[in-house]
Design an enzyme around this catalytic site. Structure first.
Site, PDB file in Angstrom:
ATOM      1  N   LYS A  35      26.591  -4.303  -1.266  1.00  0.00           N
ATOM      2  CA  LYS A  35      28.056  -4.331  -1.389  1.00  0.00           C
ATOM      3  C   LYS A  35      28.732  -3.739  -0.158  1.00  0.00           C
ATOM      4  O   LYS A  35      29.936  -3.569  -0.137  1.00  0.00           O
ATOM      5  CB  LYS A  35      28.493  -3.505  -2.612  1.00  0.00           C
ATOM      6  N   ARG A  89      11.581   3.734   3.666  1.00  0.00           N
ATOM      7  CA  ARG A  89      11.141   2.699   4.616  1.00  0.00           C
ATOM      8  C   ARG A  89      12.346   1.825   4.926  1.00  0.00           C
ATOM      9  O   ARG A  89      13.024   1.344   4.012  1.00  0.00           O
ATOM     10  CB  ARG A  89      10.013   1.850   4.036  1.00  0.00           C
ATOM     11  N   ARG A 128       0.804  -1.223   0.000  1.00  0.00           N
ATOM     12  CA  ARG A 128       0.000   0.000   0.000  1.00  0.00           C
ATOM     13  C   ARG A 128       0.834   1.269   0.000  1.00  0.00           C
ATOM     14  O   ARG A 128       0.566   2.210  -0.744  1.00  0.00           O
ATOM     15  CB  ARG A 128      -0.893   0.058   1.245  1.00  0.00           C
ATOM     16  N   THR A 129       1.821   1.303   0.884  1.00  0.00           N
ATOM     17  CA  THR A 129       2.555   2.554   1.067  1.00  0.00           C
ATOM     18  C   THR A 129       3.292   2.915  -0.223  1.00  0.00           C
ATOM     19  O   THR A 129       3.192   4.031  -0.730  1.00  0.00           O
ATOM     20  CB  THR A 129       3.525   2.433   2.258  1.00  0.00           C
ATOM     21  N   HIS A 166       5.433   5.965  11.724  1.00  0.00           N
ATOM     22  CA  HIS A 166       4.914   5.850  10.357  1.00  0.00           C
ATOM     23  C   HIS A 166       3.926   7.010  10.173  1.00  0.00           C
ATOM     24  O   HIS A 166       2.714   6.810  10.093  1.00  0.00           O
ATOM     25  CB  HIS A 166       4.226   4.490  10.198  1.00  0.00           C
TER      26      HIS A 166
HETATM   27  C1  NCD Z   1       1.979  -0.990   8.317  1.00  0.00           C
HETATM   28  C2  NCD Z   1       3.468  -0.848   8.458  1.00  0.00           C
HETATM   29  O1  NCD Z   1       4.227  -1.093   7.519  1.00  0.00           O
HETATM   30  O2  NCD Z   1       3.871  -0.441   9.549  1.00  0.00           O
HETATM   31  N1  NCD Z   1       1.591  -1.161   6.978  1.00  0.00           N
HETATM   32  C3  NCD Z   1       1.242  -0.054   6.257  1.00  0.00           C
HETATM   33  O3  NCD Z   1       2.046   0.778   5.951  1.00  0.00           O
HETATM   34  N2  NCD Z   1      -0.048   0.085   5.943  1.00  0.00           N
HETATM   35  C4  NCD Z   1       1.358  -1.969   9.228  1.00  0.00           C
HETATM   36  C5  NCD Z   1       1.906  -3.353   9.286  1.00  0.00           C
HETATM   37  O4  NCD Z   1       2.809  -3.738   8.545  1.00  0.00           O
HETATM   38  O5  NCD Z   1       1.394  -4.110  10.110  1.00  0.00           O
END
Ligand code: NCD
Length: 310
Positions: free
Chosen positions: A86, A107, A57-58, A135
């Site tokens: 590397k 991320r 999703r992100t 997040h």
């Molecule tokens: C979340 C995350 O990556 O922290 N996912 C997201 O971005 N919607 C929640 C999760 O992974 O449980």
């Protein structure tokens, strides 16, 4: 609006007024997010996505947001394909790629990675999840979903159910809800309670917080039930995970007798903590919440990259 050129590393980087502004801008993005209008606000801009942990999703909603506003994105979706493999440091990687595009969405499995990246980059860094840290863009989406359902963010009781220890989305969301004076009900297995630094921030904000380990009671109290997945990948060993696996599950009987307006949110992915039968319930708002990722991220990118709110 002063978000132009700024980092978003943690939710505390935004004031309550700035959060309201992003949400207002995201509502103006809805026709573009649905494809009813074609946007060109970010024509010529390039967003770099650096994802060193799995994401559906992100990553896709950031890429879609950029595309719907006429911009482009370039993406690292698999760290094994980069020079980190590397032995290059994250600092060096960010230092270099920050010279390519106009902002970086990061991320990373390490808490604090976004802050380190911000030191390496002279372009804005947007934290899309740093280990068990924060997040913040997910929180903006969560707040947009709550606002859509209730028309307000104040005066609500929000139950946070699940892995409150490793779940970074709840760390950001709880801090944001404190700005809006929510009452928080915390419900988790004993080993997965909210970490002390988050709890201290909430206590300092002076909001009402109750720990209610009994799941049916925690659910009954909620205007908003925010469910999270147990973050298995953050556990030291499988035995620790086995102790808590399957310890809570939202199903239709659990939702009997809740208020008519109560909504169930989940950042997704779910792994069994909300049964699929709940999807048909009028309380289920998690797929709508996932859609809101696009307009909210459009609004945020438009503000950070172009300083525009429509
Ligand atoms: C979340 C995350 O990556 O922290 N996912 C997201 O971005 N919607 C929640 C999760 O992974 O449980």
């Amino acid at each position: 609006m002063a978000l132009k050129g700024r980092d978003l590393l943690a939710i505390r980087d935004l004031t309550r007024e700035e959060i309201e502004e992003v949400l207002a801008a995201s509502r103006r993005m809805l026709p573009y997010a649905r494809g009813q209008k074609v946007g060109a606000q970010l024509d010529g801009r390039v967003l770099t996505l650096a994802f060193f942990e799995p994401s559906t999703r992100t990553r896709l909603s950031f890429e879609t947001a950029m595309a719907r506003l006429g911009g482009r994105s370039v993406t690292i979706a698999d760290s094994s394909s980069t020079s980190l493999r590397k032995g290059e440091s994250l600092y060096d990687t960010i230092r270099v790629i920050s010279q390519y595009g106009d902002a970086i969405v990061l991320r990373h499995p390490n808490e604090g990675a976004a802050r380190l990246a911000a030191r390496a980059s002279d372009r804005p860094i947007i934290n899309a999840g740093d280990g068990a840290g924060e997040h913040p863009t997910q929180t903006l989406i969560d707040l947009a979903a709550i606002r859509e359902a209730y028309g307000k963010l104040t005066g609500l009781t929000v139950t946070l159910l699940g892995d409150l220890k490793y779940g970074r989305t709840v760390h950001s969301l709880a801090r944001a809800l404190a700005l809006f004076g929510a009452t928080l009900v915390l419900s988790s297995p004993p080993s997965l309670r909210l970490p002390a630094p988050v709890r201290e921030d909430l206590d300092r904000a002076g909001i009402r917080i109750e720990e209610v380990p009994n799941v049916p009671e925690a659910v009954r109290r909620a205007d908003v039930l925010y469910v999270t997945r147990i973050q298995r990948e953050r556990f030291g060993d499988d035995a620790e995970y086995a102790q808590v696996a399957g310890s809570y599950r939202v199903d239709p009987p659990l939702l009997e007798g809740v208020g008519p307006k109560m909504i169930v949110l989940h950042p997704l992915p779910r792994t069994g903590e909300i049964s699929p039968e709940v999807d048909a319930s009028p309380h289920a708002a998690y797929f709508r919440q996932a859609f809101l990722g696009v307009p909210v991220r459009m609004a945020l990118l438009n503000l950070i990259l172009a300083g525009r709110s429509s």
